[in-house]
Scaffold this motif. Sequence first.
Motif, PDB file in Angstrom:
ATOM      1  N   VAL A 135       0.859  -1.193   0.000  1.00  0.00           N
ATOM      2  CA  VAL A 135       0.000   0.000   0.000  1.00  0.00           C
ATOM      3  C   VAL A 135       0.898   1.247   0.000  1.00  0.00           C
ATOM      4  CG1 VAL A 135      -1.751  -1.261   1.315  1.00  0.00           C
ATOM      5  CG2 VAL A 135      -0.226   0.310   2.524  1.00  0.00           C
ATOM      6  N   PRO A 136       0.368   2.402  -0.427  1.00  0.00           N
ATOM      7  CA  PRO A 136       1.192   3.617  -0.403  1.00  0.00           C
ATOM      8  C   PRO A 136       1.401   4.127   1.024  1.00  0.00           C
ATOM      9  CG  PRO A 136      -0.999   4.123  -1.240  1.00  0.00           C
ATOM     10  CD  PRO A 136      -0.936   2.632  -1.039  1.00  0.00           C
ATOM     11  N   SER A 137       2.403   5.002   1.189  1.00  0.00           N
ATOM     12  CA  SER A 137       2.641   5.586   2.509  1.00  0.00           C
ATOM     13  C   SER A 137       2.838   7.088   2.391  1.00  0.00           C
ATOM     14  CB  SER A 137       3.871   4.958   3.174  1.00  0.00           C
ATOM     15  OG  SER A 137       5.054   5.486   2.623  1.00  0.00           O
ATOM     16  N   VAL A 138       2.407   7.784   3.420  1.00  0.00           N
ATOM     17  CA  VAL A 138       2.656   9.221   3.524  1.00  0.00           C
ATOM     18  C   VAL A 138       3.280   9.458   4.899  1.00  0.00           C
ATOM     19  CG1 VAL A 138       1.692  11.548   3.345  1.00  0.00           C
ATOM     20  CG2 VAL A 138       0.596   9.658   2.128  1.00  0.00           C
ATOM     21  N   GLY A 139       4.442  10.137   4.922  1.00  0.00           N
ATOM     22  CA  GLY A 139       5.203  10.257   6.160  1.00  0.00           C
ATOM     23  C   GLY A 139       5.205  11.653   6.739  1.00  0.00           C
ATOM     24  N   THR A 140       5.484  11.737   8.053  1.00  0.00           N
ATOM     25  CA  THR A 140       5.621  13.013   8.772  1.00  0.00           C
ATOM     26  C   THR A 140       4.400  13.902   8.556  1.00  0.00           C
ATOM     27  OG1 THR A 140       7.961  12.775   8.228  1.00  0.00           O
ATOM     28  CG2 THR A 140       7.347  14.730   9.433  1.00  0.00           C
ATOM     29  N   VAL A 141       3.239  13.336   8.890  1.00  0.00           N
ATOM     30  CA  VAL A 141       1.966  14.008   8.637  1.00  0.00           C
ATOM     31  C   VAL A 141       1.535  14.779   9.887  1.00  0.00           C
ATOM     32  CG1 VAL A 141      -0.490  13.562   8.205  1.00  0.00           C
ATOM     33  CG2 VAL A 141       1.269  12.350   6.883  1.00  0.00           C
ATOM     34  N   VAL A 142       1.131  16.040   9.685  1.00  0.00           N
ATOM     35  CA  VAL A 142       0.713  16.873  10.821  1.00  0.00           C
ATOM     36  C   VAL A 142      -0.756  17.285  10.745  1.00  0.00           C
ATOM     37  CG1 VAL A 142       3.038  17.721  11.318  1.00  0.00           C
ATOM     38  CG2 VAL A 142       1.610  18.955   9.679  1.00  0.00           C
ATOM     39  N   GLY A 143      -1.467  16.752   9.757  1.00  0.00           N
ATOM     40  CA  GLY A 143      -2.901  17.036   9.663  1.00  0.00           C
ATOM     41  C   GLY A 143      -3.522  16.110   8.632  1.00  0.00           C
ATOM     42  N   ILE A 144      -4.718  15.595   8.916  1.00  0.00           N
ATOM     43  CA  ILE A 144      -5.400  14.714   7.953  1.00  0.00           C
ATOM     44  C   ILE A 144      -6.865  15.134   7.842  1.00  0.00           C
ATOM     45  CG2 ILE A 144      -5.967  12.335   7.286  1.00  0.00           C
ATOM     46  CD1 ILE A 144      -3.806  11.348   9.212  1.00  0.00           C
ATOM     47  N   GLU A 145      -7.342  15.283   6.593  1.00  0.00           N
ATOM     48  CA  GLU A 145      -8.779  15.444   6.346  1.00  0.00           C
ATOM     49  C   GLU A 145      -9.268  14.142   5.732  1.00  0.00           C
ATOM     50  OE1 GLU A 145     -10.036  18.689   3.770  1.00  0.00           O
ATOM     51  OE2 GLU A 145      -8.544  19.959   4.786  1.00  0.00           O
ATOM     52  N   TYR A 146     -10.352  13.593   6.317  1.00  0.00           N
ATOM     53  CA  TYR A 146     -10.891  12.321   5.826  1.00  0.00           C
ATOM     54  C   TYR A 146     -12.122  12.594   4.977  1.00  0.00           C
ATOM     55  CZ  TYR A 146      -7.890  10.459   9.500  1.00  0.00           C
ATOM     56  OH  TYR A 146      -6.810  10.161  10.295  1.00  0.00           O
ATOM     57  N   ASN A 147     -12.159  11.996   3.798  1.00  0.00           N
ATOM     58  CA  ASN A 147     -13.291  12.199   2.905  1.00  0.00           C
ATOM     59  C   ASN A 147     -13.610  10.862   2.255  1.00  0.00           C
ATOM     60  OD1 ASN A 147     -15.216  13.187   1.227  1.00  0.00           O
ATOM     61  ND2 ASN A 147     -13.946  14.790   0.304  1.00  0.00           N
ATOM     62  N   GLY A 148     -14.575  10.112   2.846  1.00  0.00           N
ATOM     63  CA  GLY A 148     -14.847   8.765   2.352  1.00  0.00           C
ATOM     64  C   GLY A 148     -13.610   7.908   2.519  1.00  0.00           C
ATOM     65  N   THR A 149     -13.143   7.304   1.421  1.00  0.00           N
ATOM     66  CA  THR A 149     -11.943   6.463   1.528  1.00  0.00           C
ATOM     67  C   THR A 149     -10.693   7.231   1.099  1.00  0.00           C
ATOM     68  OG1 THR A 149     -12.352   5.618  -0.680  1.00  0.00           O
ATOM     69  CG2 THR A 149     -13.188   4.298   1.155  1.00  0.00           C
ATOM     70  N   PRO A 190      -6.422   1.361   1.014  1.00  0.00           N
ATOM     71  CA  PRO A 190      -5.649   1.259   2.257  1.00  0.00           C
ATOM     72  C   PRO A 190      -4.334   2.027   2.168  1.00  0.00           C
ATOM     73  CG  PRO A 190      -5.487  -0.768   0.978  1.00  0.00           C
ATOM     74  CD  PRO A 190      -6.453   0.102   0.249  1.00  0.00           C
ATOM     75  N   VAL A 191      -3.893   2.527   3.317  1.00  0.00           N
ATOM     76  CA  VAL A 191      -2.724   3.397   3.310  1.00  0.00           C
ATOM     77  C   VAL A 191      -2.006   3.326   4.661  1.00  0.00           C
ATOM     78  CG1 VAL A 191      -4.093   5.410   4.053  1.00  0.00           C
ATOM     79  CG2 VAL A 191      -1.958   5.786   2.821  1.00  0.00           C
ATOM     80  N   VAL A 192      -0.700   3.606   4.627  1.00  0.00           N
ATOM     81  CA  VAL A 192       0.100   3.757   5.848  1.00  0.00           C
ATOM     82  C   VAL A 192       0.389   5.248   6.022  1.00  0.00           C
ATOM     83  CG1 VAL A 192       2.421   3.441   6.807  1.00  0.00           C
ATOM     84  CG2 VAL A 192       1.200   1.476   5.856  1.00  0.00           C
ATOM     85  N   GLY A 210       9.650  25.035   6.790  1.00  0.00           N
ATOM     86  CA  GLY A 210       8.299  25.456   7.122  1.00  0.00           C
ATOM     87  C   GLY A 210       7.308  25.215   5.992  1.00  0.00           C
ATOM     88  N   ALA A 211       7.676  24.444   4.988  1.00  0.00           N
ATOM     89  CA  ALA A 211       6.769  24.145   3.871  1.00  0.00           C
ATOM     90  C   ALA A 211       6.006  22.844   4.138  1.00  0.00           C
ATOM     91  CB  ALA A 211       7.560  24.032   2.576  1.00  0.00           C
ATOM     92  N   PHE A 212       4.898  22.672   3.437  1.00  0.00           N
ATOM     93  CA  PHE A 212       4.067  21.475   3.573  1.00  0.00           C
ATOM     94  C   PHE A 212       3.705  20.944   2.201  1.00  0.00           C
ATOM     95  CE2 PHE A 212       3.201  24.149   7.220  1.00  0.00           C
ATOM     96  CZ  PHE A 212       3.410  23.261   8.267  1.00  0.00           C
ATOM     97  N   GLU A 213       3.601  19.626   2.094  1.00  0.00           N
ATOM     98  CA  GLU A 213       3.044  19.006   0.899  1.00  0.00           C
ATOM     99  C   GLU A 213       1.636  18.531   1.242  1.00  0.00           C
ATOM    100  OE1 GLU A 213       7.269  17.161  -0.777  1.00  0.00           O
ATOM    101  OE2 GLU A 213       5.893  15.888   0.341  1.00  0.00           O
ATOM    102  N   MET A 214       0.651  18.896   0.416  1.00  0.00           N
ATOM    103  CA  MET A 214      -0.697  18.394   0.616  1.00  0.00           C
ATOM    104  C   MET A 214      -0.841  17.171  -0.289  1.00  0.00           C
ATOM    105  SD  MET A 214      -1.544  20.647   2.790  1.00  0.00           S
ATOM    106  CE  MET A 214      -3.233  20.211   3.076  1.00  0.00           C
ATOM    107  N   VAL A 215      -0.971  16.011   0.329  1.00  0.00           N
ATOM    108  CA  VAL A 215      -0.940  14.753  -0.414  1.00  0.00           C
ATOM    109  C   VAL A 215      -2.299  14.076  -0.346  1.00  0.00           C
ATOM    110  CG1 VAL A 215       0.285  12.567  -0.724  1.00  0.00           C
ATOM    111  CG2 VAL A 215       1.449  14.489   0.373  1.00  0.00           C
TER     112      VAL A 215
END
Lengths: 257, 321
Positions: A138-152, A173-175, A163-168
């Motif tokens: 499954v894919p992974s997204v690391g060092t996450v400081v905020g999550i918005e959940y929308n369905g799956t 399923p995901v890690v 101080g930059a952020f990537e919005m991914v």
Amino acid sequence: MNLYVCIKQVPDTETKIKVNGDGSGIDAAGIKWIMSPYDEFAVEEALRVKEKNAGSTVTVITAGPDRTVEALRTALAMGADNAIHVELPETADSAFAAKALAGALKKEAKVDIVYFGKEAIDDGAAQVPQLVATYIGVPSVGTVVGIEYNGTTLKCKREIEGGAFEMVEVSQPVVVSGSKGLNEPRYATLPNIMKAKKKEVKKMSLADVGASPSDQKIKMKGLQLPPPKQAGKKIEGDAAAQAKALVTALHNEAKVI
Amino acid sequence: MAKVLVFVEQRDGKLKKASFELLGASAKAGNETHAVIIGDGVAGLANECASYGASKVHVAQDGALKNYTNEAYARALVAAIKTVSPEIVLASHTPMGRDLLPSVAAQVDGALATDCTSLAFSGASLTLKRPVYSGKAMADVEYMGSGIKMATVRPNSIGVPKPEAGKTADATNLTVDLGGLKTKILEVVKGNSARPDVTEAGVVVSGGRSLKSADNFKIIEELADTLGAAVGASRAAVDAGYRPHRDQVGQTGKVVSPSLYIACGISGAIQHLAGMRTSKCIVAINTDPQAPIFQVADYGVVGDLFQVVPALTAECKKLKE
């Protein structure tokens, strides 16, 4: 939702590290063990998602020696439903631990999200989340400081440098590995701590999860404490004189500015 | 001598200094040094890799590689590894490198050691040291098995070599299958700071709770800007809300090893020392002569930071003139 959190037990951050006899590890005598601080964000995040999605379960998994069951109890006291302990030797590296955790996850009927802390503060390897993600495909997204959940679908705010952020955006399923800022972890209440002591912890052996010592890729040896520093130079005088003397020393002596 | 592949990191078409450290170290040891650059429209960066020691440059370019995602970049780096068949793969321990390498190691069944602070080449292998317990101890790494040897190296651990001007790279394009990706970058939100990142900076100026407010960090920022430095903070200052967590130096923040670390009003809790004790030169400014920070400081200034720091900024400005 079927939510999983992989956690690790580590020495408390106050611990003064002492090296064991052959330099293969640390002297464990007198160490207070805690759940790695970043893992608390992972447990909290899973609990919050569960609370918003009726019928969800949170299962915490750790791989390590027997003492690590205590970290599972902490997570159970915070509100996790189930706990799995995979028996893993103390000296296992990230790859071996990841094989063990991935093996346990593969035994589960359905995995939607697996949460981790971004790294454990003992070996600080920061490898296991991505290794597990790859091992279970499954894919992974690391060092996450905020999550918005929308369905799956998850929209993750990943912290990068400067101080930059990537919005991914990623789909289950995901890690996901979490960092400070993701949430404020709750404290376990005393009644919940008492209840957690009685909850069942499922034990799995290496054979159960299909991992073996041959999965180990690296070994730490020759552990040493950093050499004690010689007493530094004290710079005397009033603020102006101190500043002048310091800049002169940094420029001419240390040659760092 | 070994065949070495270095993941050369770029953001917005700018290569990272930390990648040059790796190219330089590998080339200096006489290795066959390959570089791989991943991005969109990045072929123009190949010559710069050559000037730092890459004898061959592999370029993966695609719209889907414009911004980093673990999934797409892992496919590109795996493609480079399959093309080059290296004995050793190196990357910097940056937010990108540390996220990417474990995924790649799992895909090629390599052996990965992360966050190494010293590296030496020995034949087809590597001799590595890495901090454990956030720098409270150091360990040697032993690779096991026959997989590709991989490592991420902490920025500033080696030093950037002098580039050789006028080099032209031997560059080739890589083919990467980027179909069916499950992760997508919606947006990269830029930081609002022109200062370097605390983990990459050559100089770090840090403040503690003694600063007493977020506003008072101005004097830290002024000194940092005079030195081209990053601003760091102790956990106490972060918990008090004076600085964001990304500036926190210590066991539950960033671990740094700049050439100069200036600790202002930081007492030196064990967790903070763990995060900065590998700095090459440490300056401590504190009113309390008994503060533990003085035990690791090369230069100790017992004094009021509100007087010493502005005086220091003024002296540094004079030096620059």
